[in-house]
Write an enzyme that holds these catalytic residues in place. Structure first.
Site, PDB file in Angstrom:
ATOM      1  CG  LEU A 163      -1.633   1.490   1.832  1.00  0.00           C
ATOM      2  CD1 LEU A 163      -2.854   1.162   0.255  1.00  0.00           C
ATOM      3  CD2 LEU A 163      -2.780   1.035   2.518  1.00  0.00           C
ATOM      4  CD  GLU A 164       3.231   4.613  -4.081  1.00  0.00           C
ATOM      5  OE1 GLU A 164       2.903   4.295  -5.318  1.00  0.00           O
ATOM      6  OE2 GLU A 164       4.561   5.443  -4.737  1.00  0.00           O
ATOM      7  CB  ILE A 165       1.084   6.098   2.197  1.00  0.00           C
ATOM      8  CG1 ILE A 165      -0.414   4.558   2.774  1.00  0.00           C
ATOM      9  CG2 ILE A 165       0.106   7.520   3.730  1.00  0.00           C
ATOM     10  CD1 ILE A 165      -0.728   4.053   4.720  1.00  0.00           C
TER      11      ILE A 165
END
Ligand code: NAI
Length: 718
Positions: free
Chosen positions: A466-468
């Site tokens: 998950l790229e935040i």
């Protein structure tokens, strides 16, 4: 002073010894050299006691039986013989357990993995608790190793040859019911009954009322394959073929595990144990093993990372989560929310779209039920946690909104303006855009400090990253909540700073462009794919383009060109493909041909030769050296990785490695792009880029960071 910090021994009124394992000062039990030595002393002592009828081994930790060996110790091995000796000492200890005259019962709750499972296998009976935390398996191959304490030798007689090969070479984990079916455990019981049943069985084994089980092949085919030399030869040959196809020669561990099993089965246990420890020693010295271990530590480090510097902030609760857009991604996000026990509400513009989204989401759960990894009750609970609507009135209780509508700035702005007034004041807004800057999207919001990027990867339920994405305005509270949410749903959340393409889409862009340039120069489609698969990617760039959608990639390409100029300019031929209606797999028309199989699933069959009519060079393709393809594509990506670090998009090389491996399939055995550059040496990286720049132009101009680090002989990791 407590000389035995890990084990505690007590004896009950029925003369059954209860051996509790609780490694002091650690969250989980692991097999350090000290624990192995302590266990050896205890079993030496127990062997000579005549007052005992049986032993039950149990953990006092909340959610681990034994999580495995201490992996830190693997990195300290200085030679193959030293590592092989460590394997032999593990084998010796477990042989002592197996040789006990009185029965030893393993009462398992929580993680029982690697060396932990080998301990359980050496016991005479295994009972495990039926709960979600309990998992058993031999994941050593995922670290480039093999079960080195007798696992490859004890598995075949217990679970049969076919299961043994699967367990030791795949590294997969088994939930309680799967472990029971496979024969890894003898019994599965509700958790509160674990100790009681273990003590009862220990007594029964001690009295000879029940006996330790050995595997018996079920059915004629299993018997033919496992019980005669020709069948076994066939089985090993087939397994070897499958492993070679899967690993492409990059991961030696599964083949060595297979070799150790084969040695034991065909030449006897002495040879089998010898082969196992020798293979363990050899593998421990490979760079594959070291890089996989580094990657493992990077992920464990990430689990503790709040995603920001400074004092930690308490994340707020997110449930229920509202998801705008019940399309491909929205449905996947709803599925991972529900799987983590979080209620998810999908919203789309029509009932039809809602239904489609719900169906796609349910399919993920149905698959799990079909594979028997969840019960019917769990299936129903998963489905009950997801709802879909065209209305907005039920979104006022959501703690988090994830927007997953079509990739269009105006539409996304419109959705923010339309939905925001219906939300709680503290609701976090996460956009799943794959390329648009979050700051740009936040322009439509009245509370940009609660605005963040939550970039999932497809298929959402399978991809671990998950790229935040955070902007200058994103509040720490929003970051803390988003990171916690990522961990809650079982993803690895890397926090990156905002910028067009963030990290993953940005480093993919020059890589994909380069593939298309080489295609325009006359290379065959399959040569490009094969070269990058041989490099270690799970799929080649042309297959990936078909999967992402040629139109979607072209759209992203334009956004990149606008933001970064000539350096990320995509080749012109892609437009022609789109005009020809070739959008990739979704239309079953792209670089490859696709057919529908009997189950109505889309299957890739081969390169579509008519694609060449739309490309320079036509159908007369030229052979290209695989090494040249690999060098151009990988160097283009590595250079961009360094730029992302230099510009502060990335917080650390660690995040860059995890992001590329888990989001894009960068070869894990290289440890990620930054570890790969370190292994190559920054001077060599610079030299390669300079020679590519001379030949192919300024798109290969080395980033300043690479130049500086090469000059000062630095590396990304110390
Ligand atoms: P999709 O086309 O499958 O789904 C989009 C959904 O949004 C459609 O069901 C559409 O009806 C719905 N929609 C349109 N306007 C709406 C509105 N006003 N309110 C609620 N729903 C509305 O698209 P997909 O592939 O799911 O992509 C969604 C987002 O995720 C895009 O921003 C995309 O860039 C991003 N993304 C896509 C990935 C992929 O592999 N497809 C990977 C990562 C991110």
């Amino acid at each position: 002073m407590n000389l035995m910090p890990a084990f505690k021994l007590s004896v009950d009124e029925n003369q059954i010894a209860l051996l509790h394992l609780d490694l002091e000062g650690e969250k989980v039990n692991k097999l350090t050299a000290a624990v192995v030595q302590e266990a050896e002393e205890i079993f030496d002592d127990l062997r000579h006691r005549s007052d005992l009828r049986a032993i039950v081994l149990i953990s006092d930790k909340e959610n681990t039986f034994i999580a495995g060996a201490d992996i830190q110790e693997f990195l300290k091995f200085e030679s193959a013989s030293q590592a092989a000796e460590a394997s032999r000492s593990g084998q010796r200890l477990l042989q002592k357990i197996a040789d006990m005259k009185i029965p030893v019962v393993a009462a398992i709750q929580g993680a029982c993995l690697g060396g932990g499972m080998e301990v359980a296998l050496a016991c005479h009976y295994r009972i495990c608790a039926d709960d979600r935390k309990t998992q058993l398996g031999q994941p050593e191959v995922k670290l480039g190793l093999l079960p080195g304490a007798g696992g490859t030798q004890r598995l075949p007689p217990l679970v049969g040859l076919q299961n043994a090969i699967e367990i030791a070479t795949s590294g997969r984990n088994y939930r309680p019911q799967q472990a029971l079916r496979t024969g890894i455990v003898d019994e599965v019981v509700p958790r509160p009954l674990l100790l009681h049943v273990a003590l009862t069985r220990a007594g029964e084994l001690g009295e000879g009322k029940i006996r330790p089980r050995r595997h018996r092949p079920q059915g004629l085919l299993a018997w033919a394959l496992e019980c005669n030399p020709v069948g076994r030869w066939l089985l090993f040959r087939q397994a070897e073929k499958m492993i070679r196809e899967k690993t492409h020669g990059h991961y030696p561990a599964p083949l060595r595990a297979l070799g150790a099993i084969r040695a034991g089965v065909s030449q006897g246990p002495v040879k089998g144990y010898m082969e196992e420890s020798k293979a363990f020693g050899d593998l421990a010295m490979t760079s594959t093993c070291r890089q996989l271990i580094h990657l493992f530590f990077a992920t464990t480090d990430l689990k503790k990372d709040p995603g920001m510097d400074g004092p930690s902030i308490r994340p707020q609760a997110v449930a229920p989560v509202g998801i705008l857009g019940a399309g491909f991604m929205g449905a996947g996000i709803a599925a991972v929310c529900s799987s983590a026990g979080v209620n998810a509400r999908l919203r789309d513009v029509s009932e039809e779209a809602c239904l489609k989204g719900l169906t796609a989401c349910y399919r993920v759960f149905d698959d799990r039920f079909r594979r028997k990894s969840i019960s019917r009750l769990e299936l129903q609970q998963l489905k009950d946690r997801v709802s879909a609507t065209t209305e907005l009135n039920s979104f006022s209780t959501c703690g988090l909104i994830i927007e997953a509508v079509i990739e269009d700035v105006d539409l996304k702005h419109q959705v923010v303006r339309e939905v925001e007034p219906h939300l709680r004041d503290d609701c976090v807004w996460g956009s799943n855009t794959s390329s648009i800057s979050i700051a740009k999207l936040a322009e439509a919001s009245r509370r940009p400090e609660q605005f963040i990027g939550l970039h999932f990867f497809s298929p959402v339920h399978k991809m671990p990253l998950l790229e935040i994405i955070v902007t200058r305005q994103t509040s720490k509270q929003t970051i803390a909540t988003s990171v916690e949410y990522g961990k809650l749903i079982g993803k690895f959340p890397i926090v990156v700073n905002d910028g067009v393409g963030f990290y993953t889409s940005r480093i993919l862009s020059p890589y994909m462009n380069e593939a298309s340039f080489i295609l325009e120069e006359g290379a065959p489609v399959e040569a490009l794919d094969q070269a990058m698969i041989d490099f270690g990617f799970p799929v080649g760039p042309m297959t990936l383009l078909d999967e992402v959608g040629i139109d979607v990639a072209a759209k992203v390409g334009k956004i990149m060109l606008e933001a970064f100029g000539e350096r990320l300019k995509p080749p012109s031929s892609m437009e022609q493909l789109i005009q020809n209606g070739r959008l990739g797999r979704k239309l079953r028309k792209g670089f490859y041909q696709y057919v529908l199989n009997r189950k109505e699933e889309v299957r890739k069959v081969g390169v579509d030769p008519t694609i060449y009519d739309l490309l320079p060079g036509g159908r007369n393709r030229k052979p290209v050296v695989a090494g040249d393809i690999q060098s151009r594509l990988s160097m283009a990506m590595l250079n961009e990785c360094a730029r992302c670090l230099e510009e502060g998009i990335l917080r650390s090389p660690r995040d860059g490695d995890i992001g590329a491996v888990m989001g894009l399939g960068f070869p894990p055995f290289q440890g990620g792009p930054f570890r790969y550059m370190d292994a190559m040496g920054l001077e060599n990286v610079l030299r390669n880029l300079e020679s590519l720049q001379k030949k192919w132009g300024d798109r290969f101009k080395p980033s300043e960071m690479i130049v500086r680090m090469a000059e000062s002989k630095e590396s990304f990791y110390s």
